[in-house]
Design an enzyme around this catalytic site. Sequence first.
Site: not given
Length: 489
Positions: A79, A154, A178
């Site tokens: 990420k 996210s 997330s």
Amino acid sequence: MNKLVFTPAYQLARMIKEGQVSAVEVTQAYLNQISQYNSQLNAVCTLNPEALETAKQADAALAKGENWGALHGVPITIKDTFETAGLRTTAGYEPLKDYIPTEDATAVARLRAAGAIILGKTSPSQLAGDYQGINDLFPRVNNPWNLEYTSGGSSSGGAAAVCAGLSPLDLASDNGGSIRQPAHFCGLYGLKPTDRRVPTTGHIGDTTTMDFRCIRQMFTVGCLARSIEDLSLCIKLIAGADARQPDIPPVPLDIEEKSLENLRIAWIDQIPVYPVAEEIKFAMQGVRKKLADALINVESWVPKYDFAHAWEVFYAVGTYNLIYTQPTDLKSVREQMAFLWREATQGDKSLRKISKVPNISLPIFLQPSLKGYFAALTKRDNLIAQMDRELEQWDVLLCPVAMTTAFTHRAKGAAIEIDGKKVPYQMANGAYIVPFNLTGHPVVVIPIGFTKDVPIGMQIVGKRWKEMELLSIAGKLDRIIGGFRLPDY
């Protein structure tokens, strides 16, 4: 389609070590998949130009009898909120568009040390702050099951990448769902470990200009994958104390195994104050039937826990954690105000009164105090103890991930329609996940069904510091309930 790109990471590691396939072949297969599908998904935002060269080195090392570790030669993604030495790290935030760290985040370093090859970075929501993959630098992330739908957030790009075979494993983070919400939206497996199980060092929640850490509670590092086995492998590699973050305790991973026949499993298809979509209820009821047919005892149960109060305390603690990290440029402030306006003025009236996000956050932003921060932490401590007491009688709790399934792309904060009723954005996405960020309990998400457009996932909540027991139970349940399914693209 090259089957390698949908082979779990733990199997790829074995195949590479046994000489069934080379690290170069596997890496090239993933690069080809990225080349073919990433333009539709916008999942991978930065490719590692050295991935193939590192794969060649992995093969050469293996030929000499060297073993780099459990992920020797296996390509993975990270990420884009985790610092990666020599590779651009932006968190989807304009001021960081050219930021190239000089060292890895702790969790990244541990995966590299285990032999993993970094394929690239996956696109997040801006500064990991939304339930959709929208940021200032890269195109919005699309759901592989339906490009008109969000993949969640996210960890938006990570979920889309793993789902579509662009990566077998994505290192991700979870401060308010997330990992779990994108896993639910994309039909994946996700692990949110116990609070402070994995170091967060090198994760950009605080901007790189800060000289101190602000996010000290509820923020966790975990992973997204297509199998429980990969979640188990990942947590074994990234968990543990960190000299750069002394508040991570040296608690060893548990190894306790339990048979299904002796488990006490609690089950909720919805909490009355947070009604879920009928398709989610139907899928949850299907889970219970499958387990009952397999002679697994499951009991309906709603904890004696004030979820509405937990919602308020989560946003109070979260606001204090984030108060010094939010951008203060005019554009960012306008975006934040627009989000709070939508959250405050859209949705079902009764649910809007419960949501209260602007009413909780704005006073703290305008007048923070040390006393208020300590008061919020004390309330959190009480709620942790309350949840611990409630879960003591159970091995795991099964419950929905969100009030909603994956939804069509929209402005951040815009209301979400669930069975004909508009629901505030934050609550539709977060009502079932933020309580376990607040209390720090570990959670595994597994896929359990589908709507006509998108997958449905389920949370499996365990006791704090019992990740391996939780993963073992989740694996046993998953073999009865279902499994990962390839998207129809």
